[in-house]
Design an enzyme around this catalytic site. Structure first.
Site, PDB file in Angstrom:
ATOM      1  CG  HIS A   1       1.328  -3.147 -33.334  1.00 46.38           C
ATOM      2  ND1 HIS A   1       2.201  -3.818 -32.503  1.00 46.38           N
ATOM      3  CD2 HIS A   1       0.942  -2.055 -32.645  1.00 46.38           C
ATOM      4  CE1 HIS A   1       2.288  -3.174 -31.348  1.00 46.38           C
ATOM      5  NE2 HIS A   1       1.541  -2.091 -31.416  1.00 46.38           N
ATOM      6  CG  ASP A   2       3.779   0.365 -32.673  1.00 50.19           C
ATOM      7  OD1 ASP A   2       4.131   0.142 -31.491  1.00 50.19           O
ATOM      8  OD2 ASP A   2       2.625   0.655 -33.005  1.00 50.19           O
TER       9      ASP A   2
ATOM     10  CG  ASP B   1      -0.729  -5.449 -26.324  1.00 52.01           C
ATOM     11  OD1 ASP B   1      -0.375  -5.694 -27.492  1.00 52.01           O
ATOM     12  OD2 ASP B   1      -0.122  -4.689 -25.562  1.00 52.01           O
TER      13      ASP B   1
ATOM     14  CG  ASP C   1       1.376  -0.241 -24.990  1.00 57.65           C
ATOM     15  OD1 ASP C   1       0.924   0.884 -24.692  1.00 57.65           O
ATOM     16  OD2 ASP C   1       1.893  -0.512 -26.079  1.00 57.65           O
TER      17      ASP C   1
ATOM     18  CD  GLU D   1       6.077  -0.594 -26.924  1.00 53.91           C
ATOM     19  OE1 GLU D   1       6.139  -0.228 -28.106  1.00 53.91           O
ATOM     20  OE2 GLU D   1       5.135  -0.275 -26.146  1.00 53.91           O
TER      21      GLU D   1
HETATM   22  O1  TEU Z   1       4.034   1.851 -28.709  1.00 54.65           O
HETATM   23  C1  TEU Z   1       4.805   2.799 -28.033  1.00 54.65           C
HETATM   24  C2  TEU Z   1       5.760   3.266 -28.962  1.00 54.65           C
HETATM   25  O2  TEU Z   1       6.769   2.846 -28.884  1.00 54.65           O
HETATM   26  C3  TEU Z   1       5.423   3.972 -30.111  1.00 54.65           C
HETATM   27  O3  TEU Z   1       4.477   4.897 -29.861  1.00 54.65           O
HETATM   28  C4  TEU Z   1       6.633   4.691 -30.587  1.00 54.65           C
HETATM   29  O4  TEU Z   1       7.140   5.536 -29.643  1.00 54.65           O
HETATM   30  C5  TEU Z   1       6.303   5.498 -31.691  1.00 54.65           C
HETATM   31  O5  TEU Z   1       5.626   4.715 -32.550  1.00 54.65           O
HETATM   32  C6  TEU Z   1       7.564   6.041 -32.249  1.00 54.65           C
HETATM   33  O6  TEU Z   1       7.184   6.839 -33.337  1.00 54.65           O
HETATM   34  C7  TEU Z   1       3.032   1.257 -27.947  1.00 54.65           C
HETATM   35  C8  TEU Z   1       2.152   0.463 -28.893  1.00 54.65           C
HETATM   36  O7  TEU Z   1       2.939  -0.529 -29.484  1.00 54.65           O
HETATM   37  C9  TEU Z   1       1.619   1.436 -29.923  1.00 54.65           C
HETATM   38  O8  TEU Z   1       0.887   0.777 -30.911  1.00 54.65           O
HETATM   39  C10 TEU Z   1       0.725   2.433 -29.199  1.00 54.65           C
HETATM   40  O9  TEU Z   1       0.333   3.417 -30.110  1.00 54.65           O
HETATM   41  C11 TEU Z   1       1.487   3.096 -28.054  1.00 54.65           C
HETATM   42  O10 TEU Z   1       2.242   2.204 -27.267  1.00 54.65           O
HETATM   43  C12 TEU Z   1       0.495   3.717 -27.077  1.00 54.65           C
HETATM   44  O11 TEU Z   1      -0.228   2.678 -26.465  1.00 54.65           O
END
Ligand code: TEU
Ligand code: CA
Length: 530
Positions: A309-310, A100, A196, A237
């Site tokens: 993971h989100d 990442d 990211d 992303e």
């Molecule tokens: O995720 C960005 C993101 O898309 C999420 O924050 C999303 O907007 C949110 O979950 C919607 O509710 C990336 C990483 O994948 C995430 O784990 C991090 O928290 C975020 O960036 C900040 O680095």
């Protein structure tokens, strides 16, 4: 598409969230040696690439996406030597590794931020975005995205948690530092990067937007258009990316990214993370068919994913995580991984892990969940509060991996885990699934095996042949005379007529003569040449 790009279509990624994969030293936190230990499992599943979520030094406020040192391995995960051993073992087994890359922000504990806040003329001050008052009404984690720092005597911008300060990419020194960070890991031998929220490194101040600013492509080319990165795989992303953005970000001769994660199919069941909405599975067909057509016509690479993971678990979010959990998990896998693009499987998805339910905030770690709780605990009725939290929390994807039904689900030898164990681990775990008559793991393994053997599934054209129906998704892939037909039925029993000459190669229900398909039934057919 050049050969280099064509070869990327042979990748099958497995995403590992290091905190939750395998705890090799029984301290309650997953680690790099635990990943090395499980390489045979990855080989058995049939993946040939790994995306490792952040393993860097971090206070852990945002699951490692708050980095305090881009070149150091988080102590709990192990050492740089452990990282080298893991990478070498993966390469020795033909598995690529991408790590990442978190360019938009650092932890406020990063040396740069600690220096920057000391004084206005500190050489690192301009590494971040400061102002005497909030410059706009941007919101992050249910509060203003501008936080006043007593020591600095100014506000700084944080588009995520207040402990994640946004970097000022307009500062050429920041871009230089970030190139050096990439080169550090490239020199160590990694095969690429998952980038990211990379479309946020250039803010569009003029249009009051946190991303897609005027310098985005220039900055990304400055990073990845270099000779050093010519054989590196990158996936960005990009939540807000539209067709034009993706053409510019991933066009083969642009010197920017190899591909992107775009999310139009993800939020089908919600307006925002904790705001459910009704949806129908045919929406997936519409969105996927659209993007298959766009990426095919523009010779671009698409990414095939439904969990990470989100995101909550797909069987719970979009289908049936009870009686038809196996059918739901395997239907989505068939729908996704037979399409044109690069598959991404998130740890646990290959055994159909479900969402969990907890009703004590101490049982949650996800900063988006805890900030939602703080904002709404005195506003919402208790049941609504916990229902919404369990609906949207990112912790649904982050509970320790259930390897077996023994102590701690085989994640470790019983030490208290950083996040509660997956509540269903005694019933739903790798060992039990593999021994089960109907095994999600075995279906994934067969599906990936089929994909490996089929040029049509890896390189073939895509055509949606569903017609007007909203009850199922029927599409075909073709390459050099090999033709594959893929059927995914949605939640209701449906009569579906298949093209002539279809011979079934794989299905998640016992084969049957008639053309009545059961709920979440999926099947893959070879179409015989006339
Ligand atoms: O995720 C960005 C993101 O898309 C999420 O924050 C999303 O907007 C949110 O979950 C919607 O509710 C990336 C990483 O994948 C995430 O784990 C991090 O928290 C975020 O960036 C900040 O680095
Ligand atoms: Ca550990």
């Amino acid at each position: 598409m050049t050969e280099k790009y064509e070869n990327f279509l042979d990748f099958v990624f497995y995403q590992i969230y290091p905190r939750s994969f395998k705890d090799s030293n029984n301290d309650g936190m997953g680690d790099l040696r635990g990943i090395t230990e499980k390489i045979p499992y990855l080989l058995e599943l049939g993946v040939n690439a790994v995306w490792l979520s952040p393993h860097y030094k971090s206070p852990g406020k945002d699951g490692g996406y708050d980095i305090s040192d881009y070149r150091a391995v988080q102590e709990e995960f192990g050492t740089l030597e452990d990282f080298r051993e893991m990478l070498d073992a993966m390469h020795a087994n033909g598995i690529k590794l991408i790590v990442d890359f978190v360019p938009n922000h650092t932890s406020t504990e990063h040396y740069w931020f600690q220096e920057a806040r000391k004084s206005k003329d500190n050489p690192y001050r301009d590494f971040y975005i400061w102002a005497d008052k909030p410059l706009n009404d941007w919101v992050a984690c249910c509060e203003s995205a501008w936080k006043y720092d007593d020591v600095a005597g100014q506000y700084y911008l944080h588009c995520f948690d207040p402990t994640q300060a946004d970097l000022n990419w307009e500062n050429p020194r920041v871009r230089e530092e970030m190139k050096n960070v990439l080169d550090f890991w490239i020199d160590l031998g990694v095969d690429g990067f998952r980038c990211d929220v990379i479309d946020m490194i250039s803010k569009d101040w003029e249009n009051n937007r946190m991303n897609k600013g005027p310098h985005l492509h220039e900055y990304i080319r400055e990073l990845f258009g270099r000779e050093k990165c010519k054989n590196i795989f990158t996936v960005g992303e990009c939540w807000g990316a539209n067709v034009e953005n993706i053409r510019n970000l991933t066009g083969e001769n642009r010197g920017e990214l190899t591909t992107v994660f775009q999310f139009e199919h993800i939020n089908r069941n919600c307006r925002s993370r904790f705001e459910p909405k009704n949806f129908s599975l045919s929406e997936f067909r519409e969105v996927f068919a659209k993007w298959q057509k766009i990426t095919q016509e523009n010779d671009l690479i698409y990414t095939l994913f439904i969990e990470n993971h989100d995101q909550g678990r797909c069987v719970s979010r979009f289908a049936d995580d009870g009686a038809l959990r196996y059918e739901s998990a395997t239907m989505f896998a068939t729908m996704l991984y037979c399409m044109r693009g690069i598959p991404f499987i998130y740890q646990g998805q290959e055994i159909g892990v479900t969402n969990s339910y907890f009703d004590k905030i101490e049982d949650f770690d996800d900063m988006e969940t805890t900030s939602f709780y703080r904002a709404y605990k005195d506003v919402l009725d208790k049941d609504d509060l916990w229902n919404l939290i369990n609906f949207g929390t990112r912790d649904n994807a982050r509970h320790p991996m259930p390897w077996n039904g023994e102590t701690a689900g085989g994640f470790n030898e019983g030490a208290k885990t950083w996040l509660p164990l997956y509540p269903e681990y005694r019933k739903i775990n790798v060992e039990a699934d593999k021994q089960s008559e109907i095994s999600v793991f075995r279906y994934f393994k067969s599906l990936l095996g089929l994909r490996r053997q089929s040029e049509a599934l890896r390189r073939g054209i895509f055509e949606d042949i569903t017609g007007e129906a909203k009850t199922h998704f029927l599409y075909r892939r073709e390459y050099d005379g090999e033709e594959i037909v893929v059927l995914c039925n949605f939640e209701k029993e449906t009569e579906i007529s298949l093209p002539e000459g279809c011979v079934r190669l794989l299905g998640n229900y016992p084969e049957h003569e008639n053309n009545v398909f059961a709920p979440y039934e999926a099947a893959i057919y070879k179409k015989l040449k006339r």
